[in-house]
Design a protein around this motif. Structure first.
Motif, mmCIF file in Angstrom:
data_model
loop_
_atom_site.group_PDB
_atom_site.id
_atom_site.type_symbol
_atom_site.label_atom_id
_atom_site.label_comp_id
_atom_site.label_asym_id
_atom_site.label_seq_id
_atom_site.Cartn_x
_atom_site.Cartn_y
_atom_site.Cartn_z
ATOM 1 N N GLU A 232 0.527 -6.618 -6.443
ATOM 2 C CA GLU A 232 -0.970 -6.956 -6.350
ATOM 3 C C GLU A 232 -1.636 -5.281 -6.320
ATOM 4 O O GLU A 232 -3.040 -5.457 -6.460
ATOM 5 C CB GLU A 232 -1.433 -7.228 -4.989
ATOM 6 C CG GLU A 232 -0.743 -8.666 -4.712
ATOM 7 C CD GLU A 232 -1.528 -9.926 -5.588
ATOM 8 O OE1 GLU A 232 -2.506 -9.623 -6.090
ATOM 9 O OE2 GLU A 232 -0.935 -10.964 -5.759
ATOM 10 N N PHE A 233 -0.781 -4.432 -6.673
ATOM 11 C CA PHE A 233 -1.679 -3.182 -6.407
ATOM 12 C C PHE A 233 -1.188 -2.255 -7.670
ATOM 13 O O PHE A 233 -0.209 -2.264 -8.138
ATOM 14 C CB PHE A 233 -1.187 -2.424 -5.039
ATOM 15 C CG PHE A 233 -1.829 -3.003 -3.950
ATOM 16 C CD1 PHE A 233 -3.227 -2.587 -3.595
ATOM 17 C CD2 PHE A 233 -0.959 -3.771 -3.262
ATOM 18 C CE1 PHE A 233 -3.762 -3.293 -2.301
ATOM 19 C CE2 PHE A 233 -1.508 -4.480 -2.080
ATOM 20 C CZ PHE A 233 -2.873 -4.168 -1.665
ATOM 21 N N GLN A 234 -2.096 -1.415 -8.080
ATOM 22 C CA GLN A 234 -1.733 -0.385 -8.950
ATOM 23 C C GLN A 234 -1.048 0.688 -8.366
ATOM 24 O O GLN A 234 -0.830 0.726 -7.057
ATOM 25 C CB GLN A 234 -3.136 0.332 -9.200
ATOM 26 C CG GLN A 234 -3.967 0.051 -10.466
ATOM 27 C CD GLN A 234 -5.238 0.994 -10.438
ATOM 28 O OE1 GLN A 234 -4.850 2.246 -10.512
ATOM 29 N NE2 GLN A 234 -6.185 0.414 -10.747
ATOM 30 N N SER A 235 -0.152 1.448 -9.215
ATOM 31 C CA SER A 235 0.572 2.656 -8.899
ATOM 32 C C SER A 235 1.738 2.303 -7.741
ATOM 33 O O SER A 235 2.091 3.187 -7.171
ATOM 34 C CB SER A 235 -0.431 3.660 -8.256
ATOM 35 O OG SER A 235 -1.438 4.010 -9.354
ATOM 36 N N ILE A 236 2.008 1.134 -7.674
ATOM 37 C CA ILE A 236 3.247 0.864 -6.716
ATOM 38 C C ILE A 236 4.215 0.117 -7.427
ATOM 39 O O ILE A 236 4.078 -0.977 -7.774
ATOM 40 C CB ILE A 236 2.785 -0.070 -5.437
ATOM 41 C CG1 ILE A 236 1.403 0.903 -4.605
ATOM 42 C CG2 ILE A 236 3.926 0.020 -4.280
ATOM 43 C CD1 ILE A 236 1.033 0.039 -3.299
ATOM 44 N N GLY A 237 5.520 0.615 -7.436
ATOM 45 C CA GLY A 237 6.877 0.150 -7.915
ATOM 46 C C GLY A 237 7.561 0.012 -6.744
ATOM 47 O O GLY A 237 7.223 0.301 -5.546
ATOM 48 N N PRO A 238 8.726 -0.652 -6.987
ATOM 49 C CA PRO A 238 9.745 -0.973 -5.809
ATOM 50 C C PRO A 238 9.865 0.398 -4.791
ATOM 51 O O PRO A 238 10.145 0.128 -3.667
ATOM 52 C CB PRO A 238 11.064 -1.303 -6.694
ATOM 53 C CG PRO A 238 10.646 -1.689 -7.732
ATOM 54 C CD PRO A 238 9.231 -0.838 -8.344
ATOM 55 N N LYS A 239 10.008 1.666 -5.528
ATOM 56 C CA LYS A 239 10.339 2.794 -4.739
ATOM 57 C C LYS A 239 9.090 3.278 -3.745
ATOM 58 O O LYS A 239 9.288 3.151 -2.406
ATOM 59 C CB LYS A 239 10.705 3.863 -5.540
ATOM 60 C CG LYS A 239 12.319 4.231 -5.522
ATOM 61 C CD LYS A 239 12.768 5.426 -6.451
ATOM 62 C CE LYS A 239 11.855 6.573 -6.193
ATOM 63 N NZ LYS A 239 12.500 7.525 -7.325
ATOM 64 N N THR A 240 7.985 3.172 -4.332
ATOM 65 C CA THR A 240 6.876 3.569 -3.567
ATOM 66 C C THR A 240 6.874 2.450 -2.332
ATOM 67 O O THR A 240 6.349 2.742 -1.204
ATOM 68 C CB THR A 240 5.726 3.651 -4.392
ATOM 69 O OG1 THR A 240 6.059 4.478 -5.625
ATOM 70 C CG2 THR A 240 4.396 4.329 -3.704
ATOM 71 N N ALA A 241 6.745 1.075 -2.607
ATOM 72 C CA ALA A 241 6.719 0.099 -1.936
ATOM 73 C C ALA A 241 7.428 0.393 -0.462
ATOM 74 O O ALA A 241 7.142 0.152 0.574
ATOM 75 C CB ALA A 241 6.971 -1.308 -2.435
ATOM 76 N N SER A 242 8.828 0.589 -0.798
ATOM 77 C CA SER A 242 9.748 1.024 0.372
ATOM 78 C C SER A 242 9.214 2.127 1.178
ATOM 79 O O SER A 242 9.310 2.008 2.632
ATOM 80 C CB SER A 242 11.211 1.281 -0.259
ATOM 81 O OG SER A 242 11.735 0.082 -1.113
ATOM 82 N N VAL A 243 9.157 3.171 0.531
ATOM 83 C CA VAL A 243 8.336 4.543 1.359
ATOM 84 C C VAL A 243 7.229 3.953 2.227
ATOM 85 O O VAL A 243 7.054 4.308 3.455
ATOM 86 C CB VAL A 243 8.109 5.332 0.420
ATOM 87 C CG1 VAL A 243 7.423 6.627 1.279
ATOM 88 C CG2 VAL A 243 9.161 6.011 -0.543
ATOM 89 N N LEU A 244 6.185 3.230 1.598
ATOM 90 C CA LEU A 244 5.122 2.849 2.452
ATOM 91 C C LEU A 244 5.522 1.918 3.464
ATOM 92 O O LEU A 244 4.762 2.119 4.508
ATOM 93 C CB LEU A 244 4.102 2.008 1.136
ATOM 94 C CG LEU A 244 3.320 2.785 0.370
ATOM 95 C CD1 LEU A 244 2.816 2.295 -0.841
ATOM 96 C CD2 LEU A 244 2.308 3.946 0.855
ATOM 97 N N LEU A 245 6.029 1.149 3.058
ATOM 98 C CA LEU A 245 6.348 0.178 4.265
ATOM 99 C C LEU A 245 7.290 0.602 5.439
ATOM 100 O O LEU A 245 6.955 0.544 6.773
ATOM 101 C CB LEU A 245 7.291 -1.124 3.708
ATOM 102 C CG LEU A 245 6.625 -2.068 2.875
ATOM 103 C CD1 LEU A 245 7.406 -2.884 1.949
ATOM 104 C CD2 LEU A 245 5.367 -2.709 3.758
ATOM 105 N N LYS A 246 7.932 1.861 5.143
ATOM 106 C CA LYS A 246 8.875 2.391 6.144
ATOM 107 C C LYS A 246 7.815 3.228 6.960
ATOM 108 O O LYS A 246 7.836 3.313 8.203
ATOM 109 C CB LYS A 246 9.899 3.412 5.393
ATOM 110 C CG LYS A 246 10.850 3.864 6.513
ATOM 111 C CD LYS A 246 12.111 4.378 5.630
ATOM 112 C CE LYS A 246 12.943 4.829 6.599
ATOM 113 N NZ LYS A 246 13.992 5.817 5.867
ATOM 114 N N ARG A 247 6.841 3.957 6.242
ATOM 115 C CA ARG A 247 5.883 4.633 7.329
ATOM 116 C C ARG A 247 5.040 3.953 7.851
ATOM 117 O O ARG A 247 4.662 4.257 8.915
ATOM 118 C CB ARG A 247 4.709 5.132 5.950
ATOM 119 C CG ARG A 247 5.296 6.630 5.335
ATOM 120 C CD ARG A 247 4.218 7.500 4.800
ATOM 121 N NE ARG A 247 4.611 8.356 3.990
ATOM 122 C CZ ARG A 247 3.864 9.493 3.493
ATOM 123 N NH1 ARG A 247 2.761 9.124 3.925
ATOM 124 N NH2 ARG A 247 4.189 10.380 2.762
ATOM 125 N N ALA A 248 4.750 2.719 7.316
ATOM 126 C CA ALA A 248 3.982 1.690 8.103
ATOM 127 C C ALA A 248 4.851 0.971 9.331
ATOM 128 O O ALA A 248 4.368 0.213 10.032
ATOM 129 C CB ALA A 248 3.185 0.617 7.478
#
Ligand SMILES: Nc1ncnc2c1ncn2[C@@H]1O[C@H](COP(=O)(O)OP(=O)(O)O)[C@@H](O)[C@H]1O
Ligand SMILES: Nc1ncnc2c1ncn2[C@@H]1O[C@H](COP(=O)(O)OP(=O)(O)O)[C@@H](O)[C@H]1O
Ligand SMILES: [Mg+2]
Ligand SMILES: [Mg+2]
Ligand SMILES: [Mg+2]
Lengths: 482, 482
Positions: free
Chosen positions: A264-280
């Motif tokens: 659903e978002f620009q600029s988020i691939g599998p790797k970035t998604a993992s980082v973001l979810l971990k941060r959250a």
């Protein structure tokens, strides 16, 4: 007797149509002068969106007729060769406030879903007649005709008359005709200036205006070159707030949070998604529809604090390009010098934008005490409220033009164009742009860049003139020594 | 990859809540600095409307607390002693965009039915929490407590929590508490200035603000004298358009046209009604509900062309009065000279308005290069967009202050107050007022009137100073001659 009374508080809700009807001045319909100007504007802007966004070289005819000059009743008609409007949508497009095909992340002139309805409303409140729409969608075998009003109470379209007929040729387009009480005499100069500035920014358009006096002004097409149309893009995480996230989750078919982020978002691939979810602090497998308020907040916080997103994609933008700006300025203003630049894409609060600046100098431009500023936002000329616009702040107040060898009075026109999926207008009348620091900075850099070229030109010219003088002085003596 | 796409036109409607949520910058919520400022403003303005319009001497406490300063989360709480909100209306008052008790022809600070909902929305999109409302209506035996959000899609209030309890004392009033991401540091000066200017215009109010740093600033009540509250008036025929007429007819119980005119409008008695109907070519006995579009138009034309209406009644207005303005300016600014005037009622387009102007000079006012302008509209201090306001045009650009013996730098504060049932704001953020010729004229006349008094004062002072000098010179010689 005025029979004024003190009553208990009367609470009530209001629909969007009644709200904008009662507050029409904030949409640019405050008096008969502004109203006729704004009517022309809204119709022309819709016609341009219906053509150039779909790569159709626009051909637009504006006609203003005096129906009853004593009562200031005029008819404004605008014809275009655009994509037309499907017959099931047309009544809403013209008869329901806040209805649009432009509520998407894509650069268009329209964005509020309000413009033409304000004109329809103004017509029905001052003259009482419905607006006439004739439209044939591209590819359709029929032409449709509607008379439309806005029901102020319910915000439902009223269609007192409609019809359709088969068409023979392959014409497509739309013709809108509105009768209103307007002050043509006072609005005249602004309307003609508006058309002229539209022609400058769209040299690939063929635009004609016919005035009530029967004068025809035509800006013929100067090129078939057109800007690349905007593409619709997914939202950028930096522009997301809790409510936006909630809406995206509502609509999405993603089964897990990770999938949601990636699809659903620009600029988020599998790797970035993992980082973001971990941060959250969120599990990747969570069902997005089950997120609590706190979890939504944590995810948005992760979006906002993450430093490594690519900037928002510029694909939803459709800048004009330096070449077309130069063509526009040259053909209409006939200057001796013209230069333009398109800056690289930038962003504010998750919205991409591009600034373009052109300068025209000398030739047929009359000298003035200040730079003459041509402001544009998403290719719309902005003619009112100049002094409260970010572009004026830069061009009129920040830049020291003497650094660029310009001393006033000077024949200097500066064109500033801001293209964005979200132009930060100060009001729904779309007349001036807020002072967003990122945008201000880009305008400054762009003006400086073009101004430096002007300076080089003026320096060279000065030298040549000196040389010229020397030659003349020399020539005087030539015969004697000869 | 940005995965941008070209799609067919997607048509859709939008509700009022989603519209203002997406375009919050036009309501003054464009960034965290403006948002916290605007939140304080909207809450304080509602509290003042809930008190002084009902002749309750306002007592208002504003508290801004840092909830999580690292994330810029603040809580804004405003307490008042106003009329409260009935429990069946409260969820709508705070949870539905375009819901109000102020959609009547009567001077109030609020008018759009939008303000507090924008603050509620901003809180829920940035922090995610609902707004807390505690209210006890005047005369009620209960105190009510609600947590409220706006459903952005449906524009229905969401009430995740509510409660009520019997009350012992006779307290009435409202307390609203909103958590939001705001930039207190940047907004601080403006917010404190806003409170100060509110205190100046309402010396009968007791206003306290407590900052996140724990600083308490209080403006105690200076007088129990209060302006006469506004009364609700019937519409004036000059302000009526076809749609307005249609709405009045819809609601009216009048059986005949003549009855309609007499009962539903200001300034129309039986005689005027007959004249108007004759002009419009309409039978007095017609049933109003049967009028055709053309007949509606004819009646409105008769309204607009009739010359002998009394001007709109000023009873819906509640100006401050010259005395209170002087008290306000004196107590807060401590000037050496203060003067004020309330002009007689005037009107534009059927809306009554009154201009009031105060001047404070010298004393503790620091000298500045220009007049310092305190703008007010319906008692709201306006702090942004000064240069595009009609009052600035007069005070900053039109008046030649040297005619009044003021030479800059000078310690000059000019207060301009516009009171109207319909302030022509440029936008729903209520920051600047349009250049309506009638209003501009009244401001000019009022400023000139007060400025002449300032001139007399300055002339007298000059003379006294000269005299003083002479006395001193004389005194020098006295001992010698004595
Ligand atoms: N000339 C036209 N050709 C095709 N579509 C049009 C035209 N005019 C209006 N429309 C449609 O009507 C919609 C509403 O127009 P408008 O009220 O001006 O809002 P906006 O332009 O902001 O979307 C547009 O989004 C567009 O889909
Ligand atoms: N502190 C308060 N006391 C009493 N009523 C209030 C208060 N705050 C809000 N209201 C009610 O809520 C309504 C909506 O407020 P708002 O959204 O700010 O719009 P507006 O002030 O323009 O009416 C007001 O019209 C008023 O009836
Ligand atoms: Mg439009
Ligand atoms: Mg505005
Ligand atoms: Mg309010």
């Amino acid at each position: 007797m005025a029979q004024a009374v003190v009553r208990a508080e009367q609470y009530r809700g209001m629909g969007a149509a009644e709200f904008f009807y009662r507050n029409k001045e904030i949409a640019g319909f405050g008096n008969p002068t502004r109203a006729i100007y704004q009517t022309v504007r809204e119709l022309v802007e819709n016609s341009l969106d219906a053509t150039e966004v779909h790569k159709i070289p626009p051909k637009i005819v504006v006609q203003v007729e005096a129906v009853d000059p004593d009562k200031n009743i005029y008819r404004v008609t605008v014809d275009d060769n655009g994509i037309g409007i499907p017959p099931d949508k047309a009544p809403y497009a013209f008869g329901r406030v806040l209805y649009s095909s432009k509520y998407v992340a894509r650069q268009t002139r329209g964005m509020y879903g309000l413009g033409v309805k304000m004109a329809v409303l103004y017509g029905q409140m001052t003259v009482g007649k419905p607006t006439l729409v004739i439209t044939s969608p591209r590819g359709s075998k029929f032409t449709y005709r509607f008379k439309v009003k806005v029901n102020v109470k319910t915000n439902e379209p009223e269609v007192p008359e409609k019809g359709e007929w088969p068409k023979s040729g392959d014409w497509h387009g739309t013709r809108v005709s509105i009768e209103l009480v307007g002050d043509w005499r006072r609005a005249r100069t602004k309307i003609l200036e508006y058309i002229k500035r539209t022609a400058i920014i769209a040299p690939y358009a063929d635009i004609t205006i016919i005035t009530p006096e029967g004068i025809l002004v035509r800006y013929p097409r100067k090129t078939y070159e057109m800007p690349e149309p905007p593409k619709e893009a997914k939202p950028h995480p930096k522009g997301i707030d809790i409510e936006a996230l909630r809406q995206i989750i509502d609509k999405s078919k993603a089964k897990t949070l990770k999938q949601l982020l990636i699809t659903e978002f620009q600029s988020i691939g599998p790797k970035t998604a993992s980082v973001l979810l971990k941060r959250a602090g969120l599990e990747p497998d969570l069902n997005p529809k089950t997120l609590t308020d706190d979890q939504l907040k944590a995810l948005v916080d992760a979006f906002h604090s993450y430093e490594k997103f690519r900037p928002p994609s510029p694909e939803p933008l459709s800048p004009i390009g330096a070449e077309l700006i130069k063509i526009g300025l040259k053909s209409v203003l006939k200057p001796e010098f013209v230069e333009a630049v398109t800056r690289r894409p930038s962003a504010y609060g998750g919205h991409p934008f591009i600034v373009e600046v052109g300068i025209a100098y000398g030739g047929e431009i009359p000298p003035a005490d200040q730079p003459v500023l041509y402001r544009y936002a998403n290719k719309i000329p902005l003619l009112y409220d100049e002094k409260s616009d970010v572009a004026w702040k830069v061009v009129g107040e920040t830049i020291d033009w003497s650094n660029y060898k310009v001393s006033f009075p000077a024949p200097l026109v500066v064109l500033v164009h801001i293209a964005s999926t979200k132009v930060p207008y100060k009001g729904v009348g779309k007349e001036s742009v807020m002072e967003v620091p990122e945008i201000e900075r880009e305008i400054r850099l762009a003006v400086q860049e073009v101004a430096r070229k002007l300076k080089r030109y003026l320096t060279k010219k000065e030298k040549e003139e000196e040389l010229q003088k020397k030659v003349i002085t020399f020539m005087k003596y030539v015969p004697e020594v000869a």
